[in-house]
Design a protein around this motif. Sequence first.
Motif, PDB file in Angstrom:
ATOM      1  N   ALA A   1     -17.159  37.857 -58.039  1.00 58.56           N
ATOM      2  CA  ALA A   1     -17.500  36.791 -58.980  1.00 58.56           C
ATOM      3  C   ALA A   1     -17.496  37.297 -60.415  1.00 58.56           C
ATOM      4  CB  ALA A   1     -18.865  36.204 -58.621  1.00 58.56           C
ATOM      5  N   LYS A   2     -17.841  38.570 -60.612  1.00 55.25           N
ATOM      6  CA  LYS A   2     -17.872  39.102 -61.980  1.00 55.25           C
ATOM      7  C   LYS A   2     -16.489  39.058 -62.620  1.00 55.25           C
ATOM      8  CE  LYS A   2     -17.499  44.014 -60.640  1.00 55.25           C
ATOM      9  NZ  LYS A   2     -16.125  44.180 -61.141  1.00 55.25           N
ATOM     10  N   ASP A   3     -15.435  39.222 -61.822  1.00 55.02           N
ATOM     11  CA  ASP A   3     -14.078  39.135 -62.367  1.00 55.02           C
ATOM     12  C   ASP A   3     -13.755  37.718 -62.806  1.00 55.02           C
ATOM     13  OD1 ASP A   3     -13.873  41.801 -61.785  1.00 55.02           O
ATOM     14  OD2 ASP A   3     -12.462  41.562 -60.122  1.00 55.02           O
ATOM     15  N   VAL A   4     -14.263  36.744 -62.054  1.00 55.45           N
ATOM     16  CA  VAL A   4     -14.024  35.345 -62.421  1.00 55.45           C
ATOM     17  C   VAL A   4     -14.839  34.973 -63.647  1.00 55.45           C
ATOM     18  CG1 VAL A   4     -14.139  32.950 -61.613  1.00 55.45           C
ATOM     19  CG2 VAL A   4     -13.495  34.779 -60.019  1.00 55.45           C
TER      20      VAL A   4
ATOM     21  N   GLY B   1     -26.019  40.045 -46.893  1.00 54.42           N
ATOM     22  CA  GLY B   1     -26.897  39.889 -48.046  1.00 54.42           C
ATOM     23  C   GLY B   1     -26.230  39.367 -49.297  1.00 54.42           C
ATOM     24  N   THR B   2     -24.996  38.883 -49.179  1.00 52.64           N
ATOM     25  CA  THR B   2     -24.290  38.359 -50.344  1.00 52.64           C
ATOM     26  C   THR B   2     -23.961  36.890 -50.168  1.00 52.64           C
ATOM     27  OG1 THR B   2     -22.053  38.880 -49.547  1.00 52.64           O
ATOM     28  CG2 THR B   2     -23.238  40.614 -50.746  1.00 52.64           C
ATOM     29  N   LEU B   3     -23.562  36.261 -51.282  1.00 53.70           N
ATOM     30  CA  LEU B   3     -23.133  34.868 -51.246  1.00 53.70           C
ATOM     31  C   LEU B   3     -21.659  34.794 -51.619  1.00 53.70           C
ATOM     32  CD1 LEU B   3     -25.015  31.713 -52.399  1.00 53.70           C
ATOM     33  CD2 LEU B   3     -22.610  32.009 -53.006  1.00 53.70           C
ATOM     34  N   LEU B   4     -20.885  34.215 -50.726  1.00 48.76           N
ATOM     35  CA  LEU B   4     -19.463  33.995 -50.934  1.00 48.76           C
ATOM     36  C   LEU B   4     -19.245  32.533 -51.285  1.00 48.76           C
ATOM     37  CD1 LEU B   4     -16.443  34.914 -50.673  1.00 48.76           C
ATOM     38  CD2 LEU B   4     -16.594  34.225 -48.272  1.00 48.76           C
ATOM     39  N   ALA B   5     -18.724  32.276 -52.483  1.00 51.06           N
ATOM     40  CA  ALA B   5     -18.399  30.908 -52.888  1.00 51.06           C
ATOM     41  C   ALA B   5     -16.990  30.580 -52.424  1.00 51.06           C
ATOM     42  CB  ALA B   5     -18.503  30.765 -54.406  1.00 51.06           C
ATOM     43  N   LEU B   6     -16.873  29.514 -51.653  1.00 54.41           N
ATOM     44  CA  LEU B   6     -15.588  29.076 -51.120  1.00 54.41           C
ATOM     45  C   LEU B   6     -15.172  27.823 -51.886  1.00 54.41           C
ATOM     46  CD1 LEU B   6     -13.465  29.554 -48.867  1.00 54.41           C
ATOM     47  CD2 LEU B   6     -14.826  28.047 -47.416  1.00 54.41           C
ATOM     48  N   LEU B   7     -14.132  27.962 -52.692  1.00 55.99           N
ATOM     49  CA  LEU B   7     -13.709  26.908 -53.598  1.00 55.99           C
ATOM     50  C   LEU B   7     -12.327  26.405 -53.211  1.00 55.99           C
ATOM     51  CD1 LEU B   7     -14.675  28.697 -56.955  1.00 55.99           C
ATOM     52  CD2 LEU B   7     -16.138  27.279 -55.500  1.00 55.99           C
ATOM     53  N   GLY B   8     -11.995  25.203 -53.708  1.00 55.15           N
ATOM     54  CA  GLY B   8     -10.676  24.640 -53.450  1.00 55.15           C
ATOM     55  C   GLY B   8     -10.679  23.145 -53.664  1.00 55.15           C
ATOM     56  N   ARG B   9      -9.508  22.598 -53.903  1.00 50.98           N
ATOM     57  CA  ARG B   9      -9.377  21.156 -54.076  1.00 50.98           C
ATOM     58  C   ARG B   9      -9.703  20.435 -52.774  1.00 50.98           C
ATOM     59  NH1 ARG B   9      -4.469  22.904 -56.901  1.00 50.98           N
ATOM     60  NH2 ARG B   9      -4.599  22.408 -59.120  1.00 50.98           N
ATOM     61  N   ASN B  10      -9.901  19.127 -52.841  1.00 49.47           N
ATOM     62  CA  ASN B  10     -10.069  18.318 -51.636  1.00 49.47           C
ATOM     63  C   ASN B  10      -8.856  18.503 -50.728  1.00 49.47           C
ATOM     64  OD1 ASN B  10     -12.519  17.248 -52.452  1.00 49.47           O
ATOM     65  ND2 ASN B  10     -11.593  15.480 -53.454  1.00 49.47           N
ATOM     66  N   GLY B  11      -9.127  18.707 -49.445  1.00 53.11           N
ATOM     67  CA  GLY B  11      -8.047  18.893 -48.494  1.00 53.11           C
ATOM     68  C   GLY B  11      -7.545  20.313 -48.385  1.00 53.11           C
TER      69      GLY B  11
ATOM     70  N   VAL C   1     -15.860  35.418 -54.533  1.00 47.19           N
ATOM     71  CA  VAL C   1     -15.218  34.115 -54.599  1.00 47.19           C
ATOM     72  C   VAL C   1     -13.940  34.123 -53.767  1.00 47.19           C
ATOM     73  CG1 VAL C   1     -14.085  32.428 -56.117  1.00 47.19           C
ATOM     74  CG2 VAL C   1     -16.118  33.651 -56.909  1.00 47.19           C
ATOM     75  N   VAL C   2     -13.753  33.054 -52.998  1.00 40.94           N
ATOM     76  CA  VAL C   2     -12.482  32.807 -52.309  1.00 40.94           C
ATOM     77  C   VAL C   2     -12.035  31.401 -52.677  1.00 40.94           C
ATOM     78  CG1 VAL C   2     -11.409  32.353 -50.064  1.00 40.94           C
ATOM     79  CG2 VAL C   2     -12.813  34.385 -50.371  1.00 40.94           C
ATOM     80  N   VAL C   3     -10.785  31.266 -53.074  1.00 40.86           N
ATOM     81  CA  VAL C   3     -10.203  29.961 -53.367  1.00 40.86           C
ATOM     82  C   VAL C   3      -9.168  29.639 -52.303  1.00 40.86           C
ATOM     83  CG1 VAL C   3      -8.954  28.538 -55.029  1.00 40.86           C
ATOM     84  CG2 VAL C   3     -10.543  30.285 -55.844  1.00 40.86           C
ATOM     85  N   LEU C   4      -9.348  28.499 -51.637  1.00 38.39           N
ATOM     86  CA  LEU C   4      -8.387  28.045 -50.635  1.00 38.39           C
ATOM     87  C   LEU C   4      -7.424  27.049 -51.252  1.00 38.39           C
ATOM     88  CD1 LEU C   4     -10.347  27.370 -47.306  1.00 38.39           C
ATOM     89  CD2 LEU C   4      -9.045  29.392 -47.971  1.00 38.39           C
ATOM     90  N   ASN C   5      -6.185  27.101 -50.805  1.00 34.23           N
ATOM     91  CA  ASN C   5      -5.177  26.133 -51.216  1.00 34.23           C
ATOM     92  C   ASN C   5      -4.325  25.811 -49.998  1.00 34.23           C
ATOM     93  OD1 ASN C   5      -3.448  24.485 -52.597  1.00 34.23           O
ATOM     94  ND2 ASN C   5      -2.500  26.095 -53.817  1.00 34.23           N
ATOM     95  N   THR C   6      -4.437  24.575 -49.514  1.00 28.55           N
ATOM     96  CA  THR C   6      -3.729  24.101 -48.313  1.00 28.55           C
ATOM     97  C   THR C   6      -3.822  25.105 -47.164  1.00 28.55           C
ATOM     98  OG1 THR C   6      -1.589  24.966 -49.123  1.00 28.55           O
ATOM     99  CG2 THR C   6      -2.125  22.668 -49.624  1.00 28.55           C
ATOM    100  N   GLY C   7      -5.049  25.517 -46.882  1.00 28.92           N
ATOM    101  CA  GLY C   7      -5.325  26.329 -45.708  1.00 28.92           C
ATOM    102  C   GLY C   7      -5.027  27.800 -45.820  1.00 28.92           C
ATOM    103  N   GLU C   8      -4.678  28.254 -47.020  1.00 27.06           N
ATOM    104  CA  GLU C   8      -4.412  29.671 -47.237  1.00 27.06           C
ATOM    105  C   GLU C   8      -5.224  30.166 -48.425  1.00 27.06           C
ATOM    106  OE1 GLU C   8      -0.040  30.806 -46.147  1.00 27.06           O
ATOM    107  OE2 GLU C   8       0.053  28.967 -47.341  1.00 27.06           O
ATOM    108  N   ILE C   9      -5.488  31.459 -48.464  1.00 24.79           N
ATOM    109  CA  ILE C   9      -6.261  32.029 -49.566  1.00 24.79           C
ATOM    110  C   ILE C   9      -5.359  32.214 -50.780  1.00 24.79           C
ATOM    111  CG2 ILE C   9      -7.521  34.059 -50.366  1.00 24.79           C
ATOM    112  CD1 ILE C   9      -8.686  34.345 -47.583  1.00 24.79           C
TER     113      ILE C   9
END
Length: 237
Positions: free
Chosen positions: A220-223, A31-41, A206-214
């Motif tokens: 989201a409230k913390d962000v 029932g939640t929405l997870l935003a998956l963010l990160g640069r191209n690639g 929120v999860v931020v990926l960077n070159t295949g790792e978290i």
Amino acid sequence: MVTNALELKNVNSYYGDSHVLYDLSLDLEEGTLLALLGRNGAGKTTLMKTISGLLTPKSGEILLFGKNIAKEKPEVIAKAGVRLVPQGRRIFPSLTVEENLLVAEQKRPIKAMWNLKRVYELFPQLEVRIKQRAGTLSGGEQQMLAIGRALMGNPDVLLLDEPSEGLAPLIVAEVARGIELIKNEGLSIILVEQNFQLAMSVADNVVVLNTGEIAYQGPAKDVHENPELATKHLGVF
């Protein structure tokens, strides 16, 4: 008690010999929405393909309400309740709007069943163009159609890969409104999005990926309170 719709445990994915996702673990609460963010690639689309079965992970587990689907075929995963709205929409251009929706219809026992009437209520522009070939729609209408098509499968988990890509600001706002309404009905969603403001307007986590790792994960409230937690991994916004 928190129920996880999806759990990824130490997932490793490759394209040939190229290692793309490294021991990736995350949870999507029901029932939640997870935003998956990160640069191209960064590996965002690879992750979506891995969850939906378009790419089989070399190792790790992907649990859909506790059942491991990591080695299943895409059609099995879709029938089990995971639907992907891919980057680039990929609607069927020679079919009408209504045909695009009906071809994806699957009746499953979810809390609020989706059908043509409900999709048209969500995106009224589509009802106006029922008999129009999908390839002649605007980019925004095609995106709404792609989302509606996925909903016709009555999923438990919806994967949205860059839904605002290439859209005008007014249409982005309309798509965001639709995503918010879907989330409020209790659908579990992973949203891959380059538009930071859109992602943060609908995200619970929120999860931020960077070159295949978290690189970062948290509420989201913390962000919202400290945007640098996420944006330092993303570039300039």
